[in-house]
Write an enzyme that holds these catalytic residues in place. Structure first.
Site, PDB file in Angstrom:
ATOM      1  N   TYR A  18      10.642   2.243   3.393  1.00 26.50           N
ATOM      2  CA  TYR A  18      10.901   2.290   1.946  1.00 26.50           C
ATOM      3  C   TYR A  18       9.682   2.923   1.261  1.00 26.50           C
ATOM      4  O   TYR A  18       9.053   2.322   0.397  1.00 26.50           O
ATOM      5  CB  TYR A  18      11.226   0.909   1.375  1.00 26.50           C
ATOM      6  CG  TYR A  18      12.111   0.996   0.150  1.00 26.50           C
ATOM      7  CD1 TYR A  18      13.418   1.441   0.255  1.00 26.50           C
ATOM      8  CD2 TYR A  18      11.632   0.667  -1.110  1.00 26.50           C
ATOM      9  CE1 TYR A  18      14.231   1.550  -0.860  1.00 26.50           C
ATOM     10  CE2 TYR A  18      12.422   0.775  -2.240  1.00 26.50           C
ATOM     11  CZ  TYR A  18      13.722   1.219  -2.097  1.00 26.50           C
ATOM     12  OH  TYR A  18      14.531   1.330  -3.202  1.00 26.50           O
ATOM     13  N   HIS A  60       6.700   4.850  -0.543  1.00 26.88           N
ATOM     14  CA  HIS A  60       6.248   5.216  -1.887  1.00 26.88           C
ATOM     15  C   HIS A  60       4.956   6.009  -1.718  1.00 26.88           C
ATOM     16  O   HIS A  60       4.504   6.243  -0.579  1.00 26.88           O
ATOM     17  CB  HIS A  60       6.054   3.972  -2.765  1.00 26.88           C
ATOM     18  CG  HIS A  60       5.235   2.896  -2.108  1.00 26.88           C
ATOM     19  ND1 HIS A  60       3.896   3.048  -1.821  1.00 26.88           N
ATOM     20  CD2 HIS A  60       5.569   1.664  -1.634  1.00 26.88           C
ATOM     21  CE1 HIS A  60       3.432   1.965  -1.235  1.00 26.88           C
ATOM     22  NE2 HIS A  60       4.434   1.105  -1.089  1.00 26.88           N
ATOM     23  N   HIS A 117       2.291   4.843   0.815  1.00 26.48           N
ATOM     24  CA  HIS A 117       2.524   5.214   2.219  1.00 26.48           C
ATOM     25  C   HIS A 117       2.149   6.686   2.452  1.00 26.48           C
ATOM     26  O   HIS A 117       1.538   7.037   3.450  1.00 26.48           O
ATOM     27  CB  HIS A 117       3.999   5.037   2.584  1.00 26.48           C
ATOM     28  CG  HIS A 117       4.485   3.611   2.530  1.00 26.48           C
ATOM     29  ND1 HIS A 117       5.423   3.191   1.625  1.00 26.48           N
ATOM     30  CD2 HIS A 117       4.175   2.534   3.289  1.00 26.48           C
ATOM     31  CE1 HIS A 117       5.672   1.907   1.825  1.00 26.48           C
ATOM     32  NE2 HIS A 117       4.931   1.482   2.824  1.00 26.48           N
ATOM     33  N   GLN A 163       6.585 -11.483  11.023  1.00 28.26           N
ATOM     34  CA  GLN A 163       5.618 -11.715   9.952  1.00 28.26           C
ATOM     35  C   GLN A 163       6.277 -12.300   8.703  1.00 28.26           C
ATOM     36  O   GLN A 163       5.623 -12.513   7.693  1.00 28.26           O
ATOM     37  CB  GLN A 163       4.816 -10.448   9.623  1.00 28.26           C
ATOM     38  CG  GLN A 163       5.615  -9.350   8.958  1.00 28.26           C
ATOM     39  CD  GLN A 163       4.814  -8.056   8.906  1.00 28.26           C
ATOM     40  OE1 GLN A 163       4.501  -7.457   9.926  1.00 28.26           O
ATOM     41  NE2 GLN A 163       4.457  -7.623   7.702  1.00 28.26           N
ATOM     42  N   GLY A 184      -3.717   0.459   4.392  1.00 30.84           N
ATOM     43  CA  GLY A 184      -4.057   0.473   2.970  1.00 30.84           C
ATOM     44  C   GLY A 184      -4.916  -0.717   2.575  1.00 30.84           C
ATOM     45  O   GLY A 184      -4.749  -1.823   3.089  1.00 30.84           O
ATOM     46  N   GLN A 185      -5.811  -0.468   1.624  1.00 26.39           N
ATOM     47  CA  GLN A 185      -6.634  -1.570   1.102  1.00 26.39           C
ATOM     48  C   GLN A 185      -5.827  -2.499   0.196  1.00 26.39           C
ATOM     49  O   GLN A 185      -6.294  -3.563  -0.184  1.00 26.39           O
ATOM     50  CB  GLN A 185      -7.825  -1.008   0.322  1.00 26.39           C
ATOM     51  CG  GLN A 185      -8.886  -0.434   1.229  1.00 26.39           C
ATOM     52  CD  GLN A 185      -9.863   0.471   0.522  1.00 26.39           C
ATOM     53  OE1 GLN A 185      -9.851   0.572  -0.704  1.00 26.39           O
ATOM     54  NE2 GLN A 185     -10.710   1.136   1.278  1.00 26.39           N
ATOM     55  N   GLN A 198      -5.228  -8.015   5.538  1.00 23.78           N
ATOM     56  CA  GLN A 198      -4.638  -7.412   6.740  1.00 23.78           C
ATOM     57  C   GLN A 198      -5.582  -6.377   7.350  1.00 23.78           C
ATOM     58  O   GLN A 198      -5.802  -6.353   8.573  1.00 23.78           O
ATOM     59  CB  GLN A 198      -3.310  -6.762   6.348  1.00 23.78           C
ATOM     60  CG  GLN A 198      -2.725  -5.831   7.394  1.00 23.78           C
ATOM     61  CD  GLN A 198      -1.355  -5.317   6.975  1.00 23.78           C
ATOM     62  OE1 GLN A 198      -0.390  -6.065   6.998  1.00 23.78           O
ATOM     63  NE2 GLN A 198      -1.261  -4.062   6.584  1.00 23.78           N
TER      64      GLN A 198
HETATM   65  P1  AMP Z   1       4.125  -1.817   4.199  1.00 19.05           P
HETATM   66  O1  AMP Z   1       5.188  -0.823   4.477  1.00 19.05           O
HETATM   67  O2  AMP Z   1       4.225  -2.472   2.864  1.00 19.05           O
HETATM   68  O3  AMP Z   1       3.920  -2.793   5.347  1.00 19.05           O
HETATM   69  O4  AMP Z   1       2.756  -0.996   4.121  1.00 19.05           O
HETATM   70  C1  AMP Z   1       2.397  -0.100   5.148  1.00 19.05           C
HETATM   71  C2  AMP Z   1       0.975   0.343   4.882  1.00 19.05           C
HETATM   72  O5  AMP Z   1       0.886   0.954   3.600  1.00 19.05           O
HETATM   73  C3  AMP Z   1      -0.036  -0.808   4.894  1.00 19.05           C
HETATM   74  O6  AMP Z   1      -1.221  -0.394   5.553  1.00 19.05           O
HETATM   75  C4  AMP Z   1      -0.286  -1.040   3.425  1.00 19.05           C
HETATM   76  O7  AMP Z   1      -1.561  -1.590   3.144  1.00 19.05           O
HETATM   77  C5  AMP Z   1      -0.164   0.362   2.871  1.00 19.05           C
HETATM   78  N1  AMP Z   1       0.140   0.331   1.451  1.00 19.05           N
HETATM   79  C6  AMP Z   1       1.164  -0.334   0.848  1.00 19.05           C
HETATM   80  N2  AMP Z   1       1.112  -0.161  -0.475  1.00 19.05           N
HETATM   81  C7  AMP Z   1       0.034   0.624  -0.734  1.00 19.05           C
HETATM   82  C8  AMP Z   1      -0.555   1.163  -1.929  1.00 19.05           C
HETATM   83  N3  AMP Z   1      -0.044   0.930  -3.131  1.00 19.05           N
HETATM   84  N4  AMP Z   1      -1.646   1.935  -1.797  1.00 19.05           N
HETATM   85  C9  AMP Z   1      -2.188   2.181  -0.570  1.00 19.05           C
HETATM   86  N5  AMP Z   1      -1.678   1.708   0.577  1.00 19.05           N
HETATM   87  C10 AMP Z   1      -0.586   0.944   0.498  1.00 19.05           C
END
Ligand code: AMP
Length: 280
Positions: free
Chosen positions: A32, A34, A37, A61, A147-148, A153
């Protein structure tokens, strides 16, 4: 762009790249997509010859009462976005490719997993560390990008890689935000039009923390917490899970401000749990 749905196909793809001495980068995601990612994918391309992005909504998780079933998914859109991003392969395994029916082995990063999100999600980081280890073992990347936004994590994965001698360079990317400051998240899709303005409480509280420390010279973390609590609670639909003020490396809370200070928040807006953080 290759679409890989089995571990065997992913391993074969990576084997070919490696035999051509290409450096391999991995971006693990739950899909999904954005802009957050996409920024990780861009960063990964800067550090690797080949980039593989995984999309896997990892069941281990999520706690039984959480949003696994309703987690937003749009594979067709994700494929198009990854393609325009110049990604070499998407690894999209089915659940049964990843977890055997009697899966019994877990990776647990002690201490770092207990506070912040670990308090209200006690099995969450065990699931994260385990799936990331499995993805690292399947792909064997040279670099992996996170991502921070998910600061805890990122620290857990850095520690895991160090403790287990995994030969993988971990890169952290800055938080990508909407124009009004809301941190991008797949879960933002859950917010109703009525709730959306309240989602700004996280960013505004973090900005307040920044001003309190940098401009007003506040030194007491409990004073910062009180002011942030008031700020967040001034928005309707909000329920605070935690306000953390502490050390970004150990993730231990502090009583007095020491720089760099990590301020991290988890707030429910309606039923949507949002997180955000800032380093001051
Ligand atoms: P997720 O799909 O939410 O598990 O996120 C996948 C990766 O994208 C993880 O390393 C997140 O920390 C990173 N991530 C999610 N949202 C953001 C954001 N707004 N800015 C930077 N990295 C992000």
């Amino acid at each position: 762009m290759k679409i890989l749905e089995s571990k065997a196909d992913a391993r074969e793809m990576v084997r070919q790249w490696r035999s051509a001495s290409q450096k391999i980068g991995l971006v693990p995601t739950m899909g999904y997509f954005h802009q957050g990612h996409l920024s990780l994918m861009e960063e990964c391309k800067r550090h690797a010859d080949r980039v593989i992005v995984s999309i896997f909504v990892n069941p281990t998780q999520f706690a039984p009462n959480e949003d696994l079933a309703s987690y937003p998914r749009d594979l067709d859109r994700d494929k198009k976005l990854a393609e325009t991003q110049g990604i070499d392969a998407l690894f999209i395994p089915r659940d049964d490719q990843i977890y055997a029916p009697e899966h019994k082995t877990w990776v647990v990063v002690e201490d770092l997993s207990n506070g912040l999100c670990g308090k209200s999600r006690p099995t969450h980081f065990r699931g994260v560390a385990t799936i990331v280890t499995k993805l690292f073992n399947i792909i064997q990347p040279d670099v992996a990008v996170f991502g921070q936004k998910d600061f805890q994590q990122l620290q857990i994965i850095r520690r895991m890689v160090r403790d287990l001698d995994l030969p993988i360079r971990i890169l952290g990317c800055p938080i990508v935000r909407e124009p009004d400051g809301l941190a991008m998240s797949s879960r933002n899709a859950y917010l109703t039009e009525e709730q959306r303005p309240s989602a700004l409480c996280l960013y505004q509280a973090l900005q307040l923390a920044d001003r309190l420390v940098r401009e007003e010279g506040v030194e007491s973390c409990s004073q910062i917490q009180t002011r942030l609590r008031q700020k967040i609670e001034s928005f309707p639909f909000t329920r605070i899970d935690y306000i953390f003020t502490g050390d970004p490396d150990t993730l231990k809370p502090l009583e007095q401000v020491e720089r760099p200070l990590l301020v991290a928040l988890a707030v429910f807006v309606g039923t949507t749990r949002l997180i955000d953080n800032i380093l001051i």
